[in-house]
Write a protein that holds these residues in place. Structure first.
Motif, short mmCIF file in Angstrom:
data_model
loop_
_atom_site.label_atom_id
_atom_site.label_comp_id
_atom_site.label_asym_id
_atom_site.label_seq_id
_atom_site.Cartn_x
_atom_site.Cartn_y
_atom_site.Cartn_z
N THR A 442 -61.21 70.11 83.51
CA THR A 442 -60.12 71.07 83.69
C THR A 442 -58.78 70.53 83.23
OG1 THR A 442 -59.78 70.29 85.96
CG2 THR A 442 -61.30 72.14 85.64
N ALA A 443 -58.76 69.31 82.73
CA ALA A 443 -57.49 68.72 82.30
C ALA A 443 -56.98 69.40 81.04
CB ALA A 443 -57.67 67.23 82.05
N ASP A 444 -55.67 69.50 80.93
CA ASP A 444 -55.04 70.03 79.73
C ASP A 444 -53.70 69.33 79.53
OD1 ASP A 444 -53.25 71.23 81.55
OD2 ASP A 444 -54.48 73.04 81.66
N THR A 445 -52.93 69.80 78.58
CA THR A 445 -51.65 69.14 78.29
C THR A 445 -50.67 69.24 79.44
OG1 THR A 445 -50.89 71.17 77.22
CG2 THR A 445 -51.90 69.48 75.81
N LEU A 446 -50.80 70.29 80.24
CA LEU A 446 -49.91 70.45 81.39
C LEU A 446 -50.42 69.69 82.61
CD1 LEU A 446 -49.10 74.27 81.08
CD2 LEU A 446 -47.73 72.33 80.27
N ASN A 447 -51.72 69.42 82.63
CA ASN A 447 -52.31 68.71 83.77
C ASN A 447 -53.22 67.60 83.25
OD1 ASN A 447 -53.18 68.05 86.38
ND2 ASN A 447 -54.88 69.52 86.26
N PRO A 448 -52.63 66.58 82.63
CA PRO A 448 -53.46 65.52 82.04
C PRO A 448 -54.08 64.63 83.12
CG PRO A 448 -51.15 64.94 81.86
CD PRO A 448 -51.20 66.33 82.44
N THR A 449 -55.35 64.46 83.01
CA THR A 449 -56.06 63.55 83.90
C THR A 449 -56.85 62.58 83.03
OG1 THR A 449 -56.25 65.22 85.63
CG2 THR A 449 -57.76 63.34 85.75
N PRO A 450 -56.70 61.29 83.23
CA PRO A 450 -57.35 60.34 82.32
C PRO A 450 -58.87 60.35 82.47
CG PRO A 450 -56.36 59.18 84.17
CD PRO A 450 -55.90 60.62 84.26
N ASP A 451 -59.54 60.29 81.33
CA ASP A 451 -60.98 60.06 81.35
C ASP A 451 -61.22 58.60 81.70
OD1 ASP A 451 -61.41 62.65 80.60
OD2 ASP A 451 -61.52 62.18 78.46
N THR A 452 -62.34 58.35 82.34
CA THR A 452 -62.68 56.99 82.75
C THR A 452 -64.06 56.63 82.22
OG1 THR A 452 -61.40 57.18 84.79
CG2 THR A 452 -63.05 55.43 84.69
N SER A 453 -64.17 55.47 81.61
CA SER A 453 -65.45 54.96 81.15
C SER A 453 -65.49 53.47 81.44
CB SER A 453 -65.66 55.23 79.65
OG SER A 453 -64.67 54.56 78.89
N GLY A 454 -66.69 52.91 81.38
CA GLY A 454 -66.80 51.48 81.67
C GLY A 454 -68.18 50.95 81.43
N TYR A 455 -68.24 49.63 81.44
CA TYR A 455 -69.49 48.91 81.26
C TYR A 455 -69.67 47.98 82.45
CZ TYR A 455 -68.87 50.51 76.47
OH TYR A 455 -68.68 51.30 75.36
N ILE A 456 -70.88 47.97 83.00
CA ILE A 456 -71.14 47.16 84.20
C ILE A 456 -72.45 46.42 84.05
CG2 ILE A 456 -71.63 47.26 86.69
CD1 ILE A 456 -69.88 49.73 86.85
N VAL A 457 -72.46 45.15 84.48
CA VAL A 457 -73.67 44.35 84.54
C VAL A 457 -73.81 43.83 85.97
CG1 VAL A 457 -74.88 42.28 83.72
CG2 VAL A 457 -73.54 43.67 82.12
N GLU A 458 -74.98 44.02 86.56
CA GLU A 458 -75.21 43.60 87.94
C GLU A 458 -76.46 42.72 88.01
OE1 GLU A 458 -73.84 46.74 91.06
OE2 GLU A 458 -75.01 47.78 89.54
N THR A 459 -76.41 41.75 88.90
CA THR A 459 -77.56 40.91 89.20
C THR A 459 -77.93 41.11 90.66
OG1 THR A 459 -76.84 39.27 87.58
CG2 THR A 459 -78.53 38.59 89.15
N PHE A 460 -79.19 41.50 90.89
CA PHE A 460 -79.67 41.76 92.24
C PHE A 460 -80.58 40.62 92.70
CE2 PHE A 460 -78.72 45.80 90.31
CZ PHE A 460 -78.13 46.55 91.31
N PHE A 461 -80.32 40.10 93.87
CA PHE A 461 -81.16 39.08 94.48
C PHE A 461 -81.73 39.66 95.78
CE2 PHE A 461 -77.75 37.03 92.20
CZ PHE A 461 -78.38 36.04 91.45
N SER A 462 -83.03 39.55 95.96
CA SER A 462 -83.65 40.00 97.20
C SER A 462 -84.55 38.90 97.73
CB SER A 462 -84.45 41.29 96.97
OG SER A 462 -85.48 41.07 96.01
N PHE A 463 -84.58 38.78 99.06
CA PHE A 463 -85.39 37.72 99.69
C PHE A 463 -85.89 38.20 101.05
CE2 PHE A 463 -80.86 37.08 100.45
CZ PHE A 463 -80.79 36.98 101.81
#
Length: 463
Positions: A442-463
């Protein structure tokens, strides 16, 4: 957080059967260092290792203790006679005697004990047994003393352990990533977050369970719906469950709302950024109770009433009063091996939500899940909705997952996407990496809302 379908294996047993002296001698090598509780029988003997464990250096009486018992010695012949006459020697060593293999003095002492402990013979009635007992009495006493000391140490260690019916498990997550929020300047800065959990399940009757979870973490930006951000290790969940006929009852001071929902509305892994049913499965934690029911046909239902932490645990507001926003949840579901779904209704004394979801997991194809959730505001403001479609596909050794979500929050619509791959490194370690995008439709020039993107790396440990 999970559902009540979480399998709770609540039993760890430590069984120690009485053992005769020879059986005790045989387990000495396995218990070297007192690393673990042990049990053994005469069929599992490795007497050569036993001889190494019972080192004669500390208890030498005569130099004859270093001598092997070889064919032709009277002791060798006497041992063979006992084996042939009474069958009291382990089969493997009976074959050694018949083939003429030499024995150490400690091996011979252990074999004598096996014959005496068998109850078939007596040193008072058998001349061979009497003479062997006199000849190898020193070695037999040394081994008995070592086993007695070993038993005492094991008792000490056992006394400091958890209850034999308590199972502890846990996990840790290391999360590293970078987020790009345009047109702001705070972009692509690598950050690291973590969480750590310990889960304790204790059963007192075999069908009940006391569950406690300890948590700590600093998750904030990289992880959203499943974030743990306790600044110090604290009790995150604490409740008790037990069966009453065909029903399972839950009660406790820290009961999790989404842990006691019986309906499975989605099969999507949801282990990255996006999660299903944000209002129906809001995950409120507090004091309360719940009951669930399921039958063999796949149908299930549940009801829970929870007073949030900060309300039900204080005398100024109390539980289930007009001063608290208590959360009530009803769910109904149906599940099979290949498909299922459910509906969830939640009310918090102010707003209410209702949602539904279905899933399908055909052989050889990705599992597909679709969920819808609507939040109704009692003050008359615009409702909010959430629609999510998620897929999980076994790919190579791991799982490839992707999802699309359209969320309308009081008229502000965002379209969100994520793709990630989970790779199992070992039984207790997995690595997961992926990309996400969140954009304001719904963003436009009068109501600019930044797009967000990203890269994530996770390491899971279970015991």
């Amino acid at each position: 957080m999970g559902s009540i379908k979480r399998i709770m294996n609540t039993h760890i047993s430590f069984v120690r059967n009485p053992m005769k002296l020879f059986q005790q001698l045989l387990v000495a090598p396995a218990a070297l260092g007192l690393l673990a509780p042990f049990a053994a029988n005469a069929a599992e003997v490795n007497i050569k290792e036993l001889a190494n464990y019972a080192s004669p250096k500390s208890s030498v009486v005569t130099t004859s203790q270093f001598s092997d018992v070889v064919p032709g010695d009277w002791a060798y012949t006497a041992l063979k006679n006992l084996s042939d006459s009474y069958g009291c020697v382990d089969n493997g060593y009976a074959q050694n005697l018949n083939s003429g293999k030499a024995l150490t003095r400690y091996e011979a002492a252990a074999l004598i004990n096996s014959c005496l402990d068998s109850g078939l013979i007596s040193s008072e009635l058998n001349s061979d047994a009497t003479r062997l007992s006199n000849e190898f009495g020193t070695e037999m006493a040394i081994l008995k003393g070592r086993i007695d000391g070993l038993e005492y140490k094991v008792k000490e260690l056992s006394a400091g352990q958890f209850s034999s019916s308590t199972k502890m498990s846990g996990g840790a997550v290391f999360t590293t990533g970078a987020i790009d929020s345009r047109p702001t300047s705070n972009n692509n800065k690598i950050t690291t977050e973590y969480n750590f959990t310990l889960d304790l399940n204790t059963s007192f009757s075999g069908s009940d369970n006391l569950y406690a979870q300890l948590v700590q973490g600093n998750q904030d930006e990289l992880v959203l719906d499943s974030a743990e951000n306790a600044s110090s290790l604290q009790v995150g969940s604490l409740f008790y469950s037990f069966p009453v006929g065909d029903f399972q009852v839950y009660a406790g001071p820290l009961l999790d709302q989404d842990d006691v929902i019986s309906a499975t509305t989605s099969d999507y892994s949801g282990a990255f950024r996006l999660a299903t049913m944000p209002w129906g499965e809001v995950g409120t934690t507090g004091s309360g109770a719940a009951v669930s029911w399921a039958n063999d046909g796949g149908f299930n239902a549940s009801f829970s009433a929870i007073s949030p932490t900060g309300s039900g645990d204080t005398s100024t507001s109390g539980m289930f009063t007009a001063a608290t926003a208590d959360v009530y949840t009803v769910s109904v579901g149906y599940d099979t091996d290949y498909y299922g779904g459910g509906v969830v209704f939640t009310d918090d004394d102010t707003d209410s939500s209702y949602g539904a979801g279905v899933y399908w997991r055909p052989d050889g194809f990705p599992s597909i899940s679709v969920t819808f959730d609507r939040l109704h505001k009692s003050n008359g403001t615009t409702d909010s909705t959430d629609l999510l479609v998620g897929l999980d596909y076994p790919f190579g050794p791991g799982t490839l997952s992707t999802a699309w979500q359209e969320r309308d929050t009081a008229g502000v619509v965002t379209n969100n996407y994520e793709v990630y791959y989970n790779y199992p490194v070992s039984d207790g370690i997995s690595i997961q990496g992926g990309w996400f995008f969140e954009g304001d439709a719904t963003a436009d020039t009068l109501n600019p809302t930044p797009d967000t993107s990203g890269y994530i790396v996770e390491t899971f440990f279970s015991f």
